[in-house]
Design an enzyme around this catalytic site. Sequence first.
Site, PDB file in Angstrom:
ATOM      1  CE  LYS A  43     -11.208 -56.033   6.591  1.00 42.48           C
ATOM      2  NZ  LYS A  43     -11.748 -57.368   6.268  1.00 42.48           N
ATOM      3  CG  ASN A  44      -8.250 -59.285   5.884  1.00 44.32           C
ATOM      4  OD1 ASN A  44      -9.286 -58.844   6.362  1.00 44.32           O
ATOM      5  ND2 ASN A  44      -8.009 -59.290   4.587  1.00 44.32           N
ATOM      6  NE  ARG A  46     -18.641 -64.653   1.831  1.00 41.50           N
ATOM      7  CZ  ARG A  46     -17.682 -65.526   2.015  1.00 41.50           C
ATOM      8  NH1 ARG A  46     -16.690 -65.251   2.824  1.00 41.50           N
ATOM      9  NH2 ARG A  46     -17.709 -66.676   1.396  1.00 41.50           N
ATOM     10  CB  CYS A  66     -20.327 -61.066  -0.608  1.00 40.72           C
ATOM     11  SG  CYS A  66     -19.078 -59.879  -0.162  1.00 40.72           S
ATOM     12  NE  ARG A 126     -15.676 -62.582  -0.102  1.00 46.74           N
ATOM     13  CZ  ARG A 126     -15.127 -61.661   0.678  1.00 46.74           C
ATOM     14  NH1 ARG A 126     -15.747 -60.547   0.915  1.00 46.74           N
ATOM     15  NH2 ARG A 126     -13.946 -61.856   1.229  1.00 46.74           N
ATOM     16  CG  ASP A 131      -8.322 -57.288   0.172  1.00 49.25           C
ATOM     17  OD1 ASP A 131      -9.343 -57.530  -0.482  1.00 49.25           O
ATOM     18  OD2 ASP A 131      -8.074 -57.832   1.273  1.00 49.25           O
ATOM     19  NE  ARG A 191     -17.031 -54.722   6.563  1.00 47.83           N
ATOM     20  CZ  ARG A 191     -16.708 -55.515   5.540  1.00 47.83           C
ATOM     21  NH1 ARG A 191     -17.207 -55.294   4.350  1.00 47.83           N
ATOM     22  NH2 ARG A 191     -15.911 -56.539   5.724  1.00 47.83           N
TER      23      ARG A 191
END
Length: 417
Positions: A22-23, A92, A116, A121, A305, A397
């Site tokens: 994802k990132n 975001r 957030c 953030r 994370d 997500r």
Amino acid sequence: MAFIEINGGNQLSGEVNIQGSKNAVLPILAATVLVNGIIKLNNCPKILDVFHMIKILEAIGCTASWDNSSLIIDATRLNTSTVPEEYVKMMRSSIILMGALLGRTHSVTITYPGGCTIGARPIDFHLSAFQNMNVLLKEEDGLIKCSTDGVKGNDIFLKFPSVGATENIILAGVLADGKTGIINAAREPEITELCKFLNAAGARITGAGTERIEIMGVDYLHPMEYTACSDRIVAGTYLAAVAGAGGEAVLTGIGDENLKAVIKVLREMGCSIVSGEDYIIIASSGRAKPIPFIRTMPYPEFPTDMQSQIMSVLMTATGTSKIVEEIFEGRYQNVKEQIKFGADIRVKGREAIINGVPSLTGCEVFASELRGGAALVIAGLMAKGKTTLYNPYFIQRGYEDICRDLNQLGADIRMVT
Ligand code: UD1
């Protein structure tokens, strides 16, 4: 209302392939805006954040289509530099489009992303970097309006190695006039991946993966095909699940290279781990050894994370563990759900003390953010009896299908819609 139902207590065993990252993929999708042509992105995960990013790209004039797990983006007909408010609120990380749109169109208008669920953030590093790159900023009615007569390279010092700010500066610098230097850049593997992608399209970036990145501006990027790396946090989550529930599993499509800090902690917990370039095998007998001190820090240290998932495993450790959350203090809001399983966790500021209990009991819990939600799934797998997890949307997500993957490892878990 959809929810996830887990009948806990099964040991996990089997093999699971790890989805695309994802990132890594989100900034790469933002980067496609810089390319006047078609990009084919292989190994793109089918997760809500990617679907949202596709909606944004379509709203600004790009086209997107799937070919199995490849996403094909054409940004030739990009026709606006205004990012629709609804999507910024939804995701975001859409602020990552700022650097790319500045590079391509010399302007961007975006809603201030605001708060957030995992902390304040702010985006002050992003904005001051743009100002140092010849971009004019105006804040009006909650909108940030940026414009420039041409992005100019400059040396940018980051007070903290922010992942998003590093990515935004890189994206703004790729088509800029002259050289951009980032000092104290983030070193996360996803930064390296973004730079690999951009260089393959014709950018001139050096130093990715170190604290000093240099971007020499080029005139254009060309169309191409690229395969995204696999998701180290999804892999870490499944390793934590096996560590907590016990069993033996093989993760494929990912190696240990970007997971060293997580694997070190799992070994200290008593797990046995064997890994190679594209596989990780983990075996765990269930209850972990306590870890006296874990501190989340930028890469290559222990990732924020993975903090919540490891906390779930430590809830049944054979002693007391301590976690210090240095990146996003708001992550501890998930603790109020974790203690519903019977865990003993005390939070004071950035510190959490976890006194291991002999066992957990299934319960009803509510996810309120992505990784915290995954941590509740792990607790549900470890617990005796039934757990019902509401708001699975947060997990979707970032995880393509967490129930499918964990079922494959023998867990009794299903999505009820
Ligand atoms: C990214 C990741 C997220 C991960 C985080 C840290 C994506 C889409 N998200 O988020 O999963 O948890 O890195 O590894 O890749 N900060 C400021 N001012 C700024 C920017 C950041 O003060 O302008 C602070 C933040 O409040 C936070 C710290 O810097 O305390 C790190 O944030 P950052 O690295 O920017 O995280 P994200 O890019 O948002």
